[in-house]
Design an enzyme around this catalytic site. Sequence first.
Site, PDB file in Angstrom:
ATOM      1  CG  ASN A 100     -14.756  17.304   3.165  1.00  0.00           C
ATOM      2  OD1 ASN A 100     -14.442  17.418   4.351  1.00  0.00           O
ATOM      3  ND2 ASN A 100     -13.941  16.814   2.257  1.00  0.00           N
ATOM      4  NE  ARG A 116     -13.118  13.357   4.742  1.00  0.00           N
ATOM      5  CZ  ARG A 116     -11.999  14.029   5.020  1.00  0.00           C
ATOM      6  NH1 ARG A 116     -11.985  15.339   4.987  1.00  0.00           N
ATOM      7  NH2 ARG A 116     -10.914  13.384   5.348  1.00  0.00           N
ATOM      8  CG  HIS A 147      -6.771   9.329   3.116  1.00  0.00           C
ATOM      9  ND1 HIS A 147      -5.394   9.308   3.134  1.00  0.00           N
ATOM     10  CD2 HIS A 147      -7.121  10.637   3.153  1.00  0.00           C
ATOM     11  CE1 HIS A 147      -4.933  10.546   3.177  1.00  0.00           C
ATOM     12  NE2 HIS A 147      -5.968  11.373   3.207  1.00  0.00           N
ATOM     13  CG  HIS A 155      -5.447   8.950  -0.836  1.00  0.00           C
ATOM     14  ND1 HIS A 155      -6.746   9.102  -1.279  1.00  0.00           N
ATOM     15  CD2 HIS A 155      -5.067  10.165  -0.383  1.00  0.00           C
ATOM     16  CE1 HIS A 155      -7.113  10.366  -1.119  1.00  0.00           C
ATOM     17  NE2 HIS A 155      -6.118  11.025  -0.558  1.00  0.00           N
ATOM     18  NE  ARG A 190      -1.430  15.491   7.834  1.00  0.00           N
ATOM     19  CZ  ARG A 190      -2.497  14.946   7.268  1.00  0.00           C
ATOM     20  NH1 ARG A 190      -2.689  13.637   7.331  1.00  0.00           N
ATOM     21  NH2 ARG A 190      -3.383  15.691   6.657  1.00  0.00           N
ATOM     22  CG  MET A 192       5.606  15.712  -5.758  1.00  0.00           C
ATOM     23  SD  MET A 192       6.862  15.444  -4.484  1.00  0.00           S
ATOM     24  CE  MET A 192       6.148  14.095  -3.570  1.00  0.00           C
ATOM     25  NE  ARG A 193       1.138  21.219  -8.494  1.00  0.00           N
ATOM     26  CZ  ARG A 193      -0.139  21.556  -8.392  1.00  0.00           C
ATOM     27  NH1 ARG A 193      -0.862  21.692  -9.476  1.00  0.00           N
ATOM     28  NH2 ARG A 193      -0.699  21.769  -7.225  1.00  0.00           N
ATOM     29  N   GLY A 199      -0.466  11.018  -6.776  1.00  0.00           N
ATOM     30  CA  GLY A 199      -0.604   9.707  -7.423  1.00  0.00           C
ATOM     31  C   GLY A 199      -1.182   9.792  -8.826  1.00  0.00           C
ATOM     32  CD  GLU A 200      -6.383  11.455  -8.979  1.00  0.00           C
ATOM     33  OE1 GLU A 200      -6.747  12.455  -9.629  1.00  0.00           O
ATOM     34  OE2 GLU A 200      -6.977  11.062  -7.960  1.00  0.00           O
ATOM     35  CD  GLU A 205     -11.337  11.537  -0.255  1.00  0.00           C
ATOM     36  OE1 GLU A 205     -10.572  12.408  -0.690  1.00  0.00           O
ATOM     37  OE2 GLU A 205     -11.356  11.186   0.931  1.00  0.00           O
TER      38      GLU A 205
HETATM   39  P1  AMP Z   1      -4.890  16.307  -2.943  1.00  0.00           P
HETATM   40  O1  AMP Z   1      -4.672  16.407  -1.466  1.00  0.00           O
HETATM   41  O2  AMP Z   1      -5.277  14.957  -3.415  1.00  0.00           O
HETATM   42  O3  AMP Z   1      -5.762  17.402  -3.497  1.00  0.00           O
HETATM   43  O4  AMP Z   1      -3.437  16.565  -3.610  1.00  0.00           O
HETATM   44  C1  AMP Z   1      -2.828  17.822  -3.566  1.00  0.00           C
HETATM   45  C2  AMP Z   1      -1.354  17.671  -3.902  1.00  0.00           C
HETATM   46  O5  AMP Z   1      -1.198  17.022  -5.167  1.00  0.00           O
HETATM   47  C3  AMP Z   1      -0.596  18.969  -4.062  1.00  0.00           C
HETATM   48  O6  AMP Z   1      -0.157  19.489  -2.829  1.00  0.00           O
HETATM   49  C4  AMP Z   1       0.588  18.547  -4.926  1.00  0.00           C
HETATM   50  O7  AMP Z   1       1.644  18.086  -4.090  1.00  0.00           O
HETATM   51  C5  AMP Z   1       0.073  17.361  -5.697  1.00  0.00           C
HETATM   52  N1  AMP Z   1      -0.063  17.624  -7.134  1.00  0.00           N
HETATM   53  C6  AMP Z   1      -1.088  18.202  -7.782  1.00  0.00           C
HETATM   54  N2  AMP Z   1      -0.835  18.264  -9.110  1.00  0.00           N
HETATM   55  C7  AMP Z   1       0.367  17.706  -9.306  1.00  0.00           C
HETATM   56  C8  AMP Z   1       1.197  17.463 -10.447  1.00  0.00           C
HETATM   57  N3  AMP Z   1       0.827  17.818 -11.683  1.00  0.00           N
HETATM   58  N4  AMP Z   1       2.387  16.853 -10.235  1.00  0.00           N
HETATM   59  C9  AMP Z   1       2.785  16.502  -9.007  1.00  0.00           C
HETATM   60  N5  AMP Z   1       2.046  16.692  -7.901  1.00  0.00           N
HETATM   61  C10 AMP Z   1       0.859  17.298  -8.042  1.00  0.00           C
END
Ligand code: AMP
Length: 399
Positions: free
Chosen positions: A13, A94, A183, A211, A244, A286-287, A335-336, A387
């Site tokens: 990727n 990818r 995605h 997602h 974005r 988001m944290r 989301g997770e 992915e």
């Molecule tokens: P991804 O692009 O799927 O790797 O997601 C990355 C983003 O997930 C980070 O920039 C955070 O905003 C968010 N993230 C990761 N861990 C947490 C968490 N424990 N609580 C809230 N948001 C999280």
Amino acid sequence: MNAAMNATVLVINSGSSSIKYQLIDPATGSSIAAGLVERIGEDGARLEHTHDGLTTERDARVPDHREGMRRALALFDDLGPSLPDAKVAAVGHRVVMGGRRFDGPTIIDDDVLATIERLAPLAPLHNPPNLVAVRAGLDLLPDVPHVAVFDTAFFHDLPDAAATYALDREVADRHAVRRYGFHGTSHEYVSAAAADVVGRDLADLRQVVLHLGNGASAAAVVGGRAVDTSMGLTPLEGLVMGTRTGDIDPAVVFHLVRTAGMTVDDIDDLFNKRSGMRGLTGHNDMREVHRLIAGGDPDARLALDVYVHRLKKYVGAYAAVMGGLDVLTFTAGVGENDPVVRARTAAGLQFLGVEVDPARNDERSDEPRVISPDGATVSVLVVPTNEELAIARQTMSVV
Ligand code: AMP
């Protein structure tokens, strides 16, 4: 590596300044080794390789993606497993933009390379680095098939009503302006996994997948086929993301050109890199936004309100598009891991049958799980996306 090991797939990727790789056993789903080369083309690049629970980091000078690929493969020789021992059956790449041409995983030959190159103007930040890594991979691992897995493929057959912008037909056709979606590998994988979680046939389900990572998109999936998605010509449209804007009145562009004297490149950078949660709060993570809210920051509170408002709108819109909703699934970084975003998105959607059980929602787990109460009309799920595994499996499906 023992002799009984299954055939593996090397998943690549590559982004504008990085190459991530993972060696996967598609039969068991296990990751045998993973790593990345980052800051390619910058002064000091960084290499990281994990195998057998051991992570090794190195600094190096990596002027381009070709050298990055060479370095990545050399790490396998150095730190294991050696690629011959690992029985690499194929390399899965990818590729972000497959345009109108590619509706599934495709074995890469000269014609496919030329088409990916021809599609580059539609994904100028993504397809060129993808291509360089593909070419380097073909040179360095010439004895196995290489397969392109496209981010857009799952949305190739979107209904015309969802894929068409209300734009002058001739201009749209001449410049290939339509909604492609992105995605797709994640939305396809997660919607199939969601059907397993609820123990129902994929063919019978109307699903919304959210997602929510640094990039974020929603998809409406009926019977395993995508019928709408929030990203469009580019990954800028739709949900509020880390950096974005998502949906924005296109006339904002005209306004900024005319009144702020900004150029198209300035606005491209503004909308893609300095907006979203970062634009509203100074932070794309988001944290960090939650920490600011806990400290009473009104901008951060508003940012989360905007983020959740947009999500709710898409869930409602897609329920309407599908004529109902059976499964709502959260995936990717936010989301997770973010029970607050999940609870707030579901709040007020009881009229659609969407409900979240607070205790289930707050439980931390890496497993796919149901967070709605027993007997709820809509099953609300958290399903970790993968992915790389999806790319590995799609790769094996064509070799
Ligand atoms: P991804 O692009 O799927 O790797 O997601 C990355 C983003 O997930 C980070 O920039 C955070 O905003 C968010 N993230 C990761 N861990 C947490 C968490 N424990 N609580 C809230 N948001 C999280």
